[in-house]
Motif scaffolding. Structure first.
Motif, PDB file in Angstrom:
ATOM      1  N   LEU A 248      29.935  27.168  36.201  1.00 17.40           N
ATOM      2  CA  LEU A 248      31.169  27.914  36.465  1.00 17.40           C
ATOM      3  C   LEU A 248      30.973  29.419  36.364  1.00 17.40           C
ATOM      4  CD1 LEU A 248      33.920  25.804  34.716  1.00 17.40           C
ATOM      5  CD2 LEU A 248      33.807  26.407  37.121  1.00 17.40           C
ATOM      6  N   THR A 249      29.918  29.839  35.673  1.00 17.69           N
ATOM      7  CA  THR A 249      29.721  31.276  35.461  1.00 17.69           C
ATOM      8  C   THR A 249      28.802  31.898  36.514  1.00 17.69           C
ATOM      9  OG1 THR A 249      27.955  30.709  33.941  1.00 17.69           O
ATOM     10  CG2 THR A 249      30.097  31.208  32.961  1.00 17.69           C
ATOM     11  N   ALA A 250      28.498  31.120  37.570  1.00 11.28           N
ATOM     12  CA  ALA A 250      27.482  31.576  38.528  1.00 11.28           C
ATOM     13  C   ALA A 250      27.975  32.679  39.466  1.00 11.28           C
ATOM     14  CB  ALA A 250      26.992  30.391  39.357  1.00 11.28           C
ATOM     15  N   THR A 251      29.279  32.890  39.530  1.00 12.04           N
ATOM     16  CA  THR A 251      29.766  33.789  40.590  1.00 12.04           C
ATOM     17  C   THR A 251      30.208  35.167  40.103  1.00 12.04           C
ATOM     18  OG1 THR A 251      31.842  32.583  40.412  1.00 12.04           O
ATOM     19  CG2 THR A 251      30.424  32.021  42.246  1.00 12.04           C
ATOM     20  N   GLY A 252      30.167  35.443  38.823  1.00  7.76           N
ATOM     21  CA  GLY A 252      30.400  36.784  38.259  1.00  7.76           C
ATOM     22  C   GLY A 252      31.574  37.528  38.867  1.00  7.76           C
ATOM     23  N   THR A 253      31.261  38.669  39.497  1.00  5.62           N
ATOM     24  CA  THR A 253      32.327  39.535  40.022  1.00  5.62           C
ATOM     25  C   THR A 253      32.624  39.278  41.502  1.00  5.62           C
ATOM     26  OG1 THR A 253      30.679  41.219  40.525  1.00  5.62           O
ATOM     27  CG2 THR A 253      31.774  41.410  38.395  1.00  5.62           C
ATOM     28  N   LEU A 254      32.334  38.067  41.954  1.00  6.25           N
ATOM     29  CA  LEU A 254      32.471  37.750  43.384  1.00  6.25           C
ATOM     30  C   LEU A 254      33.901  37.964  43.909  1.00  6.25           C
ATOM     31  CD1 LEU A 254      30.615  36.832  45.605  1.00  6.25           C
ATOM     32  CD2 LEU A 254      31.116  34.471  45.037  1.00  6.25           C
TER      33      LEU A 254
END
Lengths: 327, 335
Positions: A248-254
């Motif tokens: 779930l934390t893979a997309t950061g500030t996307l």
């Protein structure tokens, strides 16, 4: 709420709109060139083939989501604040669905993205609910359900699954770049040449006029969100293939990056005006700025700070320029 | 355009939010024993502690919603206030408090001025502001949580008073009371609701619309920052990135508390009830020892439900059905 009370103060003629549009295109292009010149003159390693590829790679994922976001913004529904979570969940879905083969995994992920975000559009379109709040709530729901289903651990693809080509270079250029270019062309064509695209512009410019001319606000809003869902799912597939694991934390500030790309591209935040092509340039500008700051040793918070200042400036200038306000 | 009928936000107006709070309080006491758990006075103390911090964010956001705008940056100013207080309050917590709240008030006033002066969409401008505040917070905190060494302040703030309150929760209650009194005993409340109800007509009627909008954003940022300062001092830690949870809490609390999405409606009492309801709900799940995601699931669902409940379609349908009921009352015929 200001979203509901925004009314055109002065009539904006098509000629004036074209002129504004040209000015924005010129502004975005100048901004891109200025960033490139400053970067090249002041930062070692910025003007290199390897760094160019890095910028292009970063712009690809942001840009693909931003293409879908452009449709939502043009339709007058502001933006979605949960695309980052949805992209992460789509990456997890794709890696899990590889158990059923590549084609099935792609279809399942695209359908998942379209349904999850399309449902939010349906809710917004049929009831007139505030899109920001609906998408924030939907983000929290997705996060909770994903944590529940995955038991809070990373999702990995099945042994021997052949998916690495999705992130690998093809003729020296990463495969996602081709996807980005193809989606930009298709996105721009659908927006400018199809009845659906033209209706979105009309609805964004004036929902009342759109309704009076027989447009279905619910269908169009749902359609714009479905496009965003498909784009987010496509980005999720590429993220999953690149990271080879889904969390779930893979997309950061996307989420904020994609909104910034749309706004930097000159799409009016109150709807009715915008272009997928300019959004693509906006994604490149945002990625180039973040890359420049990264090379110069600035941390993520400084990148957020600069992005925030750019977004604020663009929003103010774009709205003053458009002659539409809710004063 | 006519000014919509403005209402006072007295306790009577927010009776449904109050009943909801009471209902939750009963549920928190009555349901856990069925599953072998039990609530205590400490459960309610904890709910008030949460309301002290997150409730202040809701109060700030609610003020901007009443004037017909929306401050998306409240979660970021909450973090910024807390971080500034910890960074500059090492020697004196009062100095930290003043810098934390003061800086955020100025930040909010700038955002409010931009919204008021150019009629900019507040969600868009405060999204940019949110990133700026988050960027400053992360830069100050080196992108990680920062601890506050003056533990005595935390002890003082959290020390239970008659088992239920603390200095932290009493500070928040005082702020809610202050806003309630200002909105009901001065012209300010009427001006705010008039601004939210119909901006151009209010301006014509002599309401200082621009000053009210600018001030609402200043108050919003200041209250959110105060919540952040209380949280940072109370837990001796300032966070660099609070995520979206404080915003979700604040929006849901406002909507539960009867603040209208189109502006012109709501008040401090309703927002207090909405905040306490959510805090009690969270304590309910804690008492049941439920997993964290269950709480997120319920919070997310509630936000969607109350947003849809406050949507134009539902409000129109409700008004029409009420009007039908009113006109359907049989009139005795004359003989």
């Amino acid at each position: 709420m200001s979203t509901a009370t925004v009314t055109p103060v002065t009539a904006v003629t098509p000629k004036a709109r074209r002129s504004t549009s040209s000015r924005i295109t010129l502004g975005v292009t100048i901004a891109a060139i200025v960033v490139l010149i400053i970067g090249t003159l002041t930062t070692d390693g910025f003007y290199s083939l390897a760094n160019g590829k890095a910028i292009l790679n970063a712009a690809t994922i942001v840009g693909i989501i931003a293409i879908g976001m452009t449709y939502v913004v043009i339709s007058g529904n502001l933006f979605s604040l949960s695309v980052g979570v949805t992209a992460a969940v789509c990456a997890m879905t794709f890696l899990w669905a590889l158990n059923y083969g590549m084609v099935a995994a792609i279809v399942i992920t695209l359908a998942f993205g379209a349904i999850v975000i399309g449902l939010q559009g349906l809710l917004v379109g049929t009831t007139g609910a505030n899109p920001i709040m609906v998408t924030i709530g939907a983000g929290a729901l997705q996060e909770a359900v994903a944590t529940w289903v995955s038991a809070g651990v990373s999702v990995y693809p099945p042994e021997g699954a052949n998916y690495a080509w999705l992130a690998a270079p093809l003729f020296g250029i990463p495969f996602p770049v081709y996807v980005f270019i193809a989606m930009t062309i298709i996105g721009e064509l659908v927006l400018k040449r199809s009845r659906f695209g033209r209706s979105l512009f009309l609805m964004g410019e004036s929902p009342r006029a759109g309704r009076a001319s027989g447009l279905s606000i619910a269908t169009l809003t749902t359609g714009a969100f479905v496009v965003l869902g498909l784009c987010t799912a496509a980005a999720g597939i590429l993220i999953g293939a690149f990271n080879q694991s889904g969390t779930l934390t893979a997309t950061g500030t996307l989420t904020v990056d994609s909104i910034s790309a749309v706004l930097v591209g000159g799409t009016a935040v109150i709807g009715g005006r915008g272009s997928v092509l300019r959004t693509a340039i906006g994604a490149l500008v945002v990625s180039a700025i973040e890359d420049l700051l990264l090379i110069r040793g600035f941390s993520t918070p400084v990148q957020l700070l600069v992005l925030g200042l750019i977004v604020s400036a663009v929003v103010v200038l774009s709205q003053i320029n458009s002659g539409r306000s809710n004063r | 355009m006519m000014i919509r009928r403005t209402e006072r936000s007295g306790i009577g107006e927010a009776r449904w939010p109050f009943f909801l709070t009471l209902l939750l309080a009963v549920v928190v006491v009555a349901v856990p024993p069925i599953f072998g758990h039990a609530a205590s006075l400490f459960t309610f103390y904890n709910a008030l502690q949460s309301t002290a911090c997150l409730g202040l964010i809701a109060l700030g956001l609610g003020l901007t919603m009443i004037v017909g705008e929306f401050d998306l940056s409240v979660a970021s100013t909450y973090a910024l206030g807390g971080m500034l207080a910890v960074k500059f309050g090492g020697g004196s917590p009062i100095v930290g408090l003043l810098i934390g709240v003061g800086a955020c008030v100025i930040f909010g006033l700038v955002q409010g001025f931009i919204v008021a002066r150019w009629g900019i969409n507040s969600m868009a401008i405060t999204l940019g502001g949110s990133l700026v505040a988050l960027g400053i917070t992360g830069t100050l905190g080196d992108n990680k949580s920062q601890s506050y060494e003056n533990y005595d302040v935390g002890v003082l703030l959290n020390n239970p008073i008659v088992g239920l309150f603390s200095l932290r929760s009493l500070t928040a209650i005082a702020m809610f009371a202050l806003v309630f009194l200002l909105m009901n005993l001065t012209k300010l409340g009427r001006g705010m609701r008039a601004t939210g109800g119909g901006r151009r007509a209010s301006r014509t009627a002599g309401v200082r619309v621009d000053a009210i909008i600018t001030g609402s954003f200043g108050a919003s940022a200041g209250l959110a920052a105060l919540g952040g300062v209380l949280q940072s001092f109370g837990t001796a830690t300032a966070t660099s990135n609070p995520g979206l949870f404080p915003l979700i809490f604040a929006v849901t609390a406002c909507l539960l508390g009867g603040v209208g999405l189109t502006g012109g409606r709501g008040g401090a009492w309703g927002i207090a009830c909405g905040s306490l309801t959510l805090a009690l709900l969270s304590e309910f799940f804690s008492t049941l020892a439920a997993a964290q995601y269950v709480s997120s699931l319920v919070t997310g669902s509630m936000l969607i439900l109350v947003t849809v409940g406050a949507s134009p379609l539902i409000i129109r349908t409700w008004r029409e059905s009420r009007a039908r009921r009113t006109t359907a009352v049989p009139v005795p015929s004359a003989i």
